[in-house]
Motif scaffolding. Sequence first.
Motif, PDB file in Angstrom:
ATOM      1  N   THR A  10       0.930  -1.166  -0.070  1.00  0.00           N
ATOM      2  CA  THR A  10      -0.127   0.081  -0.120  1.00  0.00           C
ATOM      3  C   THR A  10       0.965   1.298  -0.155  1.00  0.00           C
ATOM      4  O   THR A  10       1.866   1.023   0.711  1.00  0.00           O
ATOM      5  CB  THR A  10      -1.044   0.144   1.227  1.00  0.00           C
ATOM      6  N   VAL A  11       0.632   2.279  -1.186  1.00  0.00           N
ATOM      7  CA  VAL A  11       1.414   3.164  -1.099  1.00  0.00           C
ATOM      8  C   VAL A  11       0.914   4.624  -0.173  1.00  0.00           C
ATOM      9  O   VAL A  11      -0.318   4.708  -0.424  1.00  0.00           O
ATOM     10  CB  VAL A  11       1.451   3.823  -2.784  1.00  0.00           C
ATOM     11  N   ARG A  12       1.686   4.963   0.742  1.00  0.00           N
ATOM     12  CA  ARG A  12       1.348   6.242   1.476  1.00  0.00           C
ATOM     13  C   ARG A  12       1.274   7.427   0.605  1.00  0.00           C
ATOM     14  O   ARG A  12       2.323   7.821   0.262  1.00  0.00           O
ATOM     15  CB  ARG A  12       1.821   6.269   2.894  1.00  0.00           C
ATOM     16  N   ARG A  13       0.359   8.194   0.780  1.00  0.00           N
ATOM     17  CA  ARG A  13       0.247   9.702  -0.032  1.00  0.00           C
ATOM     18  C   ARG A  13      -0.777  10.510   0.471  1.00  0.00           C
ATOM     19  O   ARG A  13      -1.798  10.030   0.703  1.00  0.00           O
ATOM     20  CB  ARG A  13       0.347   9.331  -1.597  1.00  0.00           C
TER      21      ARG A  13
ATOM     22  N   GLY B 254       4.583  16.785   2.904  1.00  0.00           N
ATOM     23  CA  GLY B 254       3.919  16.063   3.500  1.00  0.00           C
ATOM     24  C   GLY B 254       3.053  14.898   2.599  1.00  0.00           C
ATOM     25  O   GLY B 254       2.940  13.838   2.967  1.00  0.00           O
ATOM     26  N   GLY B 255       2.689  15.435   1.426  1.00  0.00           N
ATOM     27  CA  GLY B 255       1.896  14.734   0.616  1.00  0.00           C
ATOM     28  C   GLY B 255       2.468  13.902  -0.426  1.00  0.00           C
ATOM     29  O   GLY B 255       2.068  12.934  -1.033  1.00  0.00           O
ATOM     30  N   ILE B 256       3.662  14.385  -0.931  1.00  0.00           N
ATOM     31  CA  ILE B 256       4.298  13.968  -2.332  1.00  0.00           C
ATOM     32  C   ILE B 256       5.759  13.391  -1.931  1.00  0.00           C
ATOM     33  O   ILE B 256       6.138  12.421  -2.398  1.00  0.00           O
ATOM     34  CB  ILE B 256       4.291  14.912  -3.096  1.00  0.00           C
ATOM     35  N   LEU B 257       6.639  14.388  -1.376  1.00  0.00           N
ATOM     36  CA  LEU B 257       8.044  14.005  -1.350  1.00  0.00           C
ATOM     37  C   LEU B 257       8.302  13.092  -0.117  1.00  0.00           C
ATOM     38  O   LEU B 257       9.250  12.019  -0.097  1.00  0.00           O
ATOM     39  CB  LEU B 257       8.662  15.272  -1.083  1.00  0.00           C
TER      40      LEU B 257
ATOM     41  N   THR C  75       1.631   7.664   8.365  1.00  0.00           N
ATOM     42  CA  THR C  75       0.036   7.701   8.046  1.00  0.00           C
ATOM     43  C   THR C  75      -0.319   8.456   6.809  1.00  0.00           C
ATOM     44  O   THR C  75      -1.600   8.226   6.297  1.00  0.00           O
ATOM     45  CB  THR C  75      -0.752   8.706   9.189  1.00  0.00           C
ATOM     46  N   GLY C  76       0.583   9.107   6.283  1.00  0.00           N
ATOM     47  CA  GLY C  76       0.113   9.980   5.027  1.00  0.00           C
ATOM     48  C   GLY C  76      -0.806  11.241   5.144  1.00  0.00           C
ATOM     49  O   GLY C  76      -1.220  11.753   4.375  1.00  0.00           O
TER      50      GLY C  76
END
Length: 297
Positions: A32-35, A189-192, A197-198
């Motif tokens: 599962t990828v966190r984003r 926090g959202g991409i890099l 928790t994402g």
Amino acid sequence: MANFGPIDTSVLYGQANHQSEDVLGDPDTTLTVRRGDISFFRVLQLVPRHIRVLQVLQNMGFLGILQCDHIEIDTHLITALVERWRSETHTFHFSVGEATVTLQDISIIWALPIEGNLITGVDIKWTTQQWQNYCHQWLGFRPNENAFKHSRIKLSALLDWLLNNTCDDESPFDVVLQEARVCVMCIIGGILCPDATGNTVSLLYLRYMEIIDEERPSNWGTAVLAYLYRELCMASQRGKTNIGGAMQLLQIWEWSRIITLAPIPSNNAVDLMPTVIGVENILPIPPYAARYVYLYL
């Protein structure tokens, strides 16, 4: 029985605890990828940022991320890469040899700065009120107490502020800088560097945005690469089910290396030209990753 590990374990000594050991036993090892970028780009569509904010983001080295926009992540492709990542060498092991993501890749794919002051530091134990005061000074608003998790702030608090606030031609320059910092915090926090928790981002990054020097921006590329290596090393261990870090970067990096897996990039010259907003307002050519923006929306 098939052997997915190395024949000689003198260098790749961590095979017993490697993700590839579970390939035969577990029918589904997809990570599962966190984003946290989907909500961010949705806010940007609803409330586009002013050209003055975009110019500050360009000076900080983050405009290329916005120009590349959101793409869908192929979790099966990312999982296949992780199964070939070796923490002993920090490289992917393919049948044709080894390869890895470099600072040059980050500079070309996203146009992030790879020179300048390094991003380092240790956690600070401040009270919630101290963090509120710090945010008010550098971000321009005072988040509620429930928006904090120790030295981290929820992305939802930043996105709510962006949704309801935007500068204009008459806004003081300090306000423009504050809005740009909020955008960068969302990008980090959202991409890099998405966390476990994402949905939160460390306020320690804000230390490197207090003084914005367009002549010498901070070395964000090195920080992103180090975070990506860390996430790959952790996700390649047996039993891990999720991964964070710059997964959009990693996916585009693989497309550029293994072209048979890549979608056909955009050939529309308009998408890859500088954005001209006025005589004195010209945004630069989007970086390499922008050619895949409209293919995976």
